[in-house]
Design an enzyme around this catalytic site. Structure first.
Site, PDB file in Angstrom:
ATOM      1  N   ASP A  29     -21.922  25.580  10.918  1.00 37.61           N
ATOM      2  CA  ASP A  29     -21.733  25.436  12.343  1.00 37.61           C
ATOM      3  C   ASP A  29     -20.722  24.291  12.538  1.00 37.61           C
ATOM      4  O   ASP A  29     -20.509  23.499  11.608  1.00 37.61           O
ATOM      5  CB  ASP A  29     -23.104  25.089  12.946  1.00 37.61           C
ATOM      6  CG  ASP A  29     -23.018  24.730  14.392  1.00 37.61           C
ATOM      7  OD1 ASP A  29     -22.457  25.508  15.168  1.00 37.61           O
ATOM      8  OD2 ASP A  29     -23.519  23.652  14.763  1.00 37.61           O
ATOM      9  N   LEU A  30     -20.112  24.208  13.707  1.00 44.37           N
ATOM     10  CA  LEU A  30     -19.120  23.139  13.915  1.00 44.37           C
ATOM     11  C   LEU A  30     -19.717  21.928  14.640  1.00 44.37           C
ATOM     12  O   LEU A  30     -19.964  20.883  14.045  1.00 44.37           O
ATOM     13  CB  LEU A  30     -17.922  23.676  14.711  1.00 44.37           C
ATOM     14  CG  LEU A  30     -16.862  22.623  15.039  1.00 44.37           C
ATOM     15  CD1 LEU A  30     -16.093  22.200  13.798  1.00 44.37           C
ATOM     16  CD2 LEU A  30     -15.896  23.145  16.105  1.00 44.37           C
ATOM     17  N   ASP A  31     -19.972  22.128  15.955  1.00 44.58           N
ATOM     18  CA  ASP A  31     -20.414  21.005  16.791  1.00 44.58           C
ATOM     19  C   ASP A  31     -21.784  20.504  16.347  1.00 44.58           C
ATOM     20  O   ASP A  31     -22.752  21.263  16.342  1.00 44.58           O
ATOM     21  CB  ASP A  31     -20.488  21.444  18.265  1.00 44.58           C
ATOM     22  CG  ASP A  31     -19.120  21.844  18.802  1.00 44.58           C
ATOM     23  OD1 ASP A  31     -18.206  21.020  18.704  1.00 44.58           O
ATOM     24  OD2 ASP A  31     -18.987  22.966  19.309  1.00 44.58           O
ATOM     25  N   THR A  83     -19.320  16.234  17.997  1.00 41.19           N
ATOM     26  CA  THR A  83     -18.848  16.601  19.342  1.00 41.19           C
ATOM     27  C   THR A  83     -19.995  16.958  20.282  1.00 41.19           C
ATOM     28  O   THR A  83     -19.776  17.108  21.485  1.00 41.19           O
ATOM     29  CB  THR A  83     -17.909  17.822  19.270  1.00 41.19           C
ATOM     30  OG1 THR A  83     -18.438  18.720  18.305  1.00 41.19           O
ATOM     31  CG2 THR A  83     -16.500  17.438  18.917  1.00 41.19           C
ATOM     32  N   LYS A 121     -27.458  23.538  22.981  1.00 44.90           N
ATOM     33  CA  LYS A 121     -26.747  23.368  21.702  1.00 44.90           C
ATOM     34  C   LYS A 121     -26.578  24.720  21.019  1.00 44.90           C
ATOM     35  O   LYS A 121     -27.538  25.477  20.889  1.00 44.90           O
ATOM     36  CB  LYS A 121     -27.514  22.404  20.790  1.00 44.90           C
ATOM     37  CG  LYS A 121     -27.338  20.953  21.184  1.00 44.90           C
ATOM     38  CD  LYS A 121     -27.956  20.036  20.145  1.00 44.90           C
ATOM     39  CE  LYS A 121     -27.810  18.578  20.580  1.00 44.90           C
ATOM     40  NZ  LYS A 121     -28.621  17.693  19.725  1.00 44.90           N
ATOM     41  N   GLY A 122     -25.367  25.000  20.578  1.00 43.25           N
ATOM     42  CA  GLY A 122     -25.088  26.259  19.888  1.00 43.25           C
ATOM     43  C   GLY A 122     -24.934  27.448  20.828  1.00 43.25           C
ATOM     44  O   GLY A 122     -24.613  28.547  20.391  1.00 43.25           O
ATOM     45  N   ARG A 148     -20.358  28.897  26.094  1.00 37.59           N
ATOM     46  CA  ARG A 148     -20.028  28.255  27.373  1.00 37.59           C
ATOM     47  C   ARG A 148     -20.612  29.049  28.542  1.00 37.59           C
ATOM     48  O   ARG A 148     -21.263  28.495  29.422  1.00 37.59           O
ATOM     49  CB  ARG A 148     -18.497  28.154  27.493  1.00 37.59           C
ATOM     50  CG  ARG A 148     -18.044  27.026  28.386  1.00 37.59           C
ATOM     51  CD  ARG A 148     -16.526  27.003  28.460  1.00 37.59           C
ATOM     52  NE  ARG A 148     -15.870  26.878  27.160  1.00 37.59           N
ATOM     53  CZ  ARG A 148     -14.589  27.105  26.949  1.00 37.59           C
ATOM     54  NH1 ARG A 148     -13.800  27.458  27.951  1.00 37.59           N
ATOM     55  NH2 ARG A 148     -14.069  26.986  25.734  1.00 37.59           N
ATOM     56  N   SER A 153     -19.228  29.282  14.396  1.00 32.73           N
ATOM     57  CA  SER A 153     -19.423  28.439  15.580  1.00 32.73           C
ATOM     58  C   SER A 153     -19.323  29.246  16.866  1.00 32.73           C
ATOM     59  O   SER A 153     -18.590  30.231  16.927  1.00 32.73           O
ATOM     60  CB  SER A 153     -18.346  27.346  15.582  1.00 32.73           C
ATOM     61  OG  SER A 153     -18.287  26.715  16.836  1.00 32.73           O
ATOM     62  N   ALA A 154     -20.037  28.793  17.889  1.00 33.88           N
ATOM     63  CA  ALA A 154     -19.949  29.438  19.204  1.00 33.88           C
ATOM     64  C   ALA A 154     -18.730  28.938  19.986  1.00 33.88           C
ATOM     65  O   ALA A 154     -18.378  29.500  21.026  1.00 33.88           O
ATOM     66  CB  ALA A 154     -21.221  29.142  20.001  1.00 33.88           C
ATOM     67  N   SER A 155     -18.097  27.895  19.468  1.00 36.53           N
ATOM     68  CA  SER A 155     -17.040  27.243  20.252  1.00 36.53           C
ATOM     69  C   SER A 155     -15.709  27.980  20.221  1.00 36.53           C
ATOM     70  O   SER A 155     -15.281  28.475  19.180  1.00 36.53           O
ATOM     71  CB  SER A 155     -16.817  25.826  19.735  1.00 36.53           C
ATOM     72  OG  SER A 155     -15.757  25.226  20.436  1.00 36.53           O
ATOM     73  N   ASN A 213     -13.126  26.280  20.919  1.00 36.06           N
ATOM     74  CA  ASN A 213     -12.203  25.189  20.579  1.00 36.06           C
ATOM     75  C   ASN A 213     -12.236  24.852  19.087  1.00 36.06           C
ATOM     76  O   ASN A 213     -11.722  23.817  18.673  1.00 36.06           O
ATOM     77  CB  ASN A 213     -12.585  23.937  21.385  1.00 36.06           C
ATOM     78  CG  ASN A 213     -12.431  24.149  22.888  1.00 36.06           C
ATOM     79  OD1 ASN A 213     -11.339  24.443  23.365  1.00 36.06           O
ATOM     80  ND2 ASN A 213     -13.519  24.032  23.634  1.00 36.06           N
ATOM     81  N   LYS A 226     -25.548  32.884  19.894  1.00 36.84           N
ATOM     82  CA  LYS A 226     -26.723  32.448  19.145  1.00 36.84           C
ATOM     83  C   LYS A 226     -27.867  32.309  20.160  1.00 36.84           C
ATOM     84  O   LYS A 226     -27.589  31.858  21.273  1.00 36.84           O
ATOM     85  CB  LYS A 226     -26.476  31.086  18.479  1.00 36.84           C
ATOM     86  CG  LYS A 226     -25.333  31.073  17.467  1.00 36.84           C
ATOM     87  CD  LYS A 226     -25.046  29.628  17.038  1.00 36.84           C
ATOM     88  CE  LYS A 226     -23.794  29.563  16.172  1.00 36.84           C
ATOM     89  NZ  LYS A 226     -23.382  28.190  15.853  1.00 36.84           N
ATOM     90  N   GLU A 238     -26.943  24.228  10.314  1.00 35.13           N
ATOM     91  CA  GLU A 238     -27.023  24.250  11.782  1.00 35.13           C
ATOM     92  C   GLU A 238     -27.705  23.012  12.356  1.00 35.13           C
ATOM     93  O   GLU A 238     -28.632  22.488  11.759  1.00 35.13           O
ATOM     94  CB  GLU A 238     -27.846  25.472  12.219  1.00 35.13           C
ATOM     95  CG  GLU A 238     -27.052  26.624  12.757  1.00 35.13           C
ATOM     96  CD  GLU A 238     -26.326  26.352  14.063  1.00 35.13           C
ATOM     97  OE1 GLU A 238     -26.622  25.351  14.735  1.00 35.13           O
ATOM     98  OE2 GLU A 238     -25.452  27.149  14.425  1.00 35.13           O
ATOM     99  N   ASP A 239     -27.269  22.600  13.544  1.00 36.83           N
ATOM    100  CA  ASP A 239     -27.940  21.469  14.220  1.00 36.83           C
ATOM    101  C   ASP A 239     -28.727  21.927  15.441  1.00 36.83           C
ATOM    102  O   ASP A 239     -29.365  21.107  16.096  1.00 36.83           O
ATOM    103  CB  ASP A 239     -26.905  20.431  14.686  1.00 36.83           C
ATOM    104  CG  ASP A 239     -26.084  20.932  15.856  1.00 36.83           C
ATOM    105  OD1 ASP A 239     -25.610  22.090  15.789  1.00 36.83           O
ATOM    106  OD2 ASP A 239     -25.936  20.201  16.852  1.00 36.83           O
TER     107      ASP A 239
HETATM  108  P1  B16 Z   1     -16.810  25.750  23.777  1.00 41.34           P
HETATM  109  P2  B16 Z   1     -21.365  25.235  17.729  1.00 41.34           P
HETATM  110  C1  B16 Z   1     -21.217  25.294  20.375  1.00 41.34           C
HETATM  111  O1  B16 Z   1     -20.629  25.038  19.143  1.00 41.34           O
HETATM  112  C2  B16 Z   1     -21.794  24.025  20.983  1.00 41.34           C
HETATM  113  O2  B16 Z   1     -22.941  23.613  20.265  1.00 41.34           O
HETATM  114  C3  B16 Z   1     -22.191  24.245  22.405  1.00 41.34           C
HETATM  115  O3  B16 Z   1     -22.645  23.037  22.981  1.00 41.34           O
HETATM  116  C4  B16 Z   1     -20.980  24.774  23.186  1.00 41.34           C
HETATM  117  O4  B16 Z   1     -21.326  25.061  24.532  1.00 41.34           O
HETATM  118  C5  B16 Z   1     -20.473  26.057  22.514  1.00 41.34           C
HETATM  119  O5  B16 Z   1     -20.142  25.768  21.176  1.00 41.34           O
HETATM  120  C6  B16 Z   1     -19.237  26.611  23.190  1.00 41.34           C
HETATM  121  O6  B16 Z   1     -18.208  25.695  22.991  1.00 41.34           O
HETATM  122  O7  B16 Z   1     -17.113  25.435  25.204  1.00 41.34           O
HETATM  123  O8  B16 Z   1     -15.999  24.709  23.056  1.00 41.34           O
HETATM  124  O9  B16 Z   1     -16.264  27.148  23.589  1.00 41.34           O
HETATM  125  O10 B16 Z   1     -22.485  24.243  17.721  1.00 41.34           O
HETATM  126  O11 B16 Z   1     -21.809  26.686  17.673  1.00 41.34           O
HETATM  127  O12 B16 Z   1     -20.266  24.906  16.745  1.00 41.34           O
HETATM  128 MG    MG Z   2     -23.925  23.038  16.679  1.00 40.30          MG
END
Ligand code: B16
Ligand code: MG
Length: 220
Positions: free
Chosen positions: A9-11, A17, A45-46, A49, A114-116, A118, A145, A169-170
């Site tokens: 996972d990233l964040d 972050t 978390k995870g 958006r 990752s769900a992000s 970014n 997730k 994962e966190d």
């Molecule tokens: P973004 P992960 C998740 O990343 C974050 O934990 C979560 O807080 C965030 O809302 C989601 O990514 C979407 O991120 O807004 O940057 O697209 O923990 O899955 O790496």
């Molecule tokens: Mg995370």
């Protein structure tokens, strides 16, 4: 040599972050006069958006038009991007860089799950993008997730079976996603929050020295 798919996972796992997502969501919730504390944040978390904003609106019992919804998502992301402007290698979570380099040394396959949306620019900024063979992020998946989609994509792209895949994962949602996929789940954070994970460590630095070898022979 035994190989496994190592999926990160990233964040909150690779980079610190999670605190910036928290601040940005808190500001967004405040703009809608919705209560938002660490307790609510834990549940985001995870989570993607769009699902995060849906949850916040549910908690506040507020309905907004699709246009305002989009504007609020954009506002949150702008705040977040502003907060991570100064991100650098010191924001990589303790022990992660060494752990990744050790995996590389052993020629173990590494993926991001990752769900992000970014994820790529963040990994690039930290100078570790090249360490990942496969990147699955918020731009590649449709299900959030705790749905296992993101991790299933990652293991498939690395050509590994789910039983041969290990997820770091966190978040509660992320641990549930890894478990739903049938993968080994390693939680990074608090045991009392991540109790569904197969094992939990506060940081990578708390893992035993030969932990990669332990993981290579670990069964779900
Ligand atoms: P973004 P992960 C998740 O990343 C974050 O934990 C979560 O807080 C965030 O809302 C989601 O990514 C979407 O991120 O807004 O940057 O697209 O923990 O899955 O790496
Ligand atoms: Mg995370």
């Amino acid at each position: 040599m035994v190989k496994k798919a190592f999926i990160f996972d990233l964040d909150g796992v690779i980079v610190d972050t999670a605190k910036f997502h928290f601040i940005a969501w808190q500001r967004l919730a405040a703009s809608l006069e919705i209560k938002f504390t660490e307790h609510e944040n834990e549940q985001l978390k995870g989570v993607s958006r769009v699902h995060s904003l849906q949850k916040i609106l549910e908690w506040g019992n507020i309905e907004i038009s699709p246009d305002v919804f989009q504007a609020k998502m954009d506002q949150k992301n702008e705040e977040y991007l502003d907060l991570i402007k100064s991100l650098d290698t010191s924001d990589i979570m303790p022990g992660v860089h060494d752990f990744l380099l050790n995996l590389k040394e052993q020629e173990q396959p590494i993926a991001l799950g990752s769900a992000s949306k970014n994820a790529r620019p963040i990994l690039k900024k930290l100078g570790i993008l090249h360490l990942f063979e496969v990147i699955v992020d918020g731009t590649n998946v449709t299900e959030a997730k705790p749905d296992p989609e993101v991790f299933l994509h990652a293991s498939r792209q690395l050509n590994f079976a789910v039983q041969e895949s290990i997820v770091f994962e966190d978040s509660v949602a992320g641990v549930q996603a890894a478990n739903a996929a049938g993968m080994i789940s390693i939680g990074l954070g608090e045991k009392k929050i991540l109790h569904e994970a197969d094992e939990v460590f506060t940081h990578f630095t708390d893992m035993p020295k030969d932990y990669i070898n332990t993981l290579l022979s670990k069964k779900k």
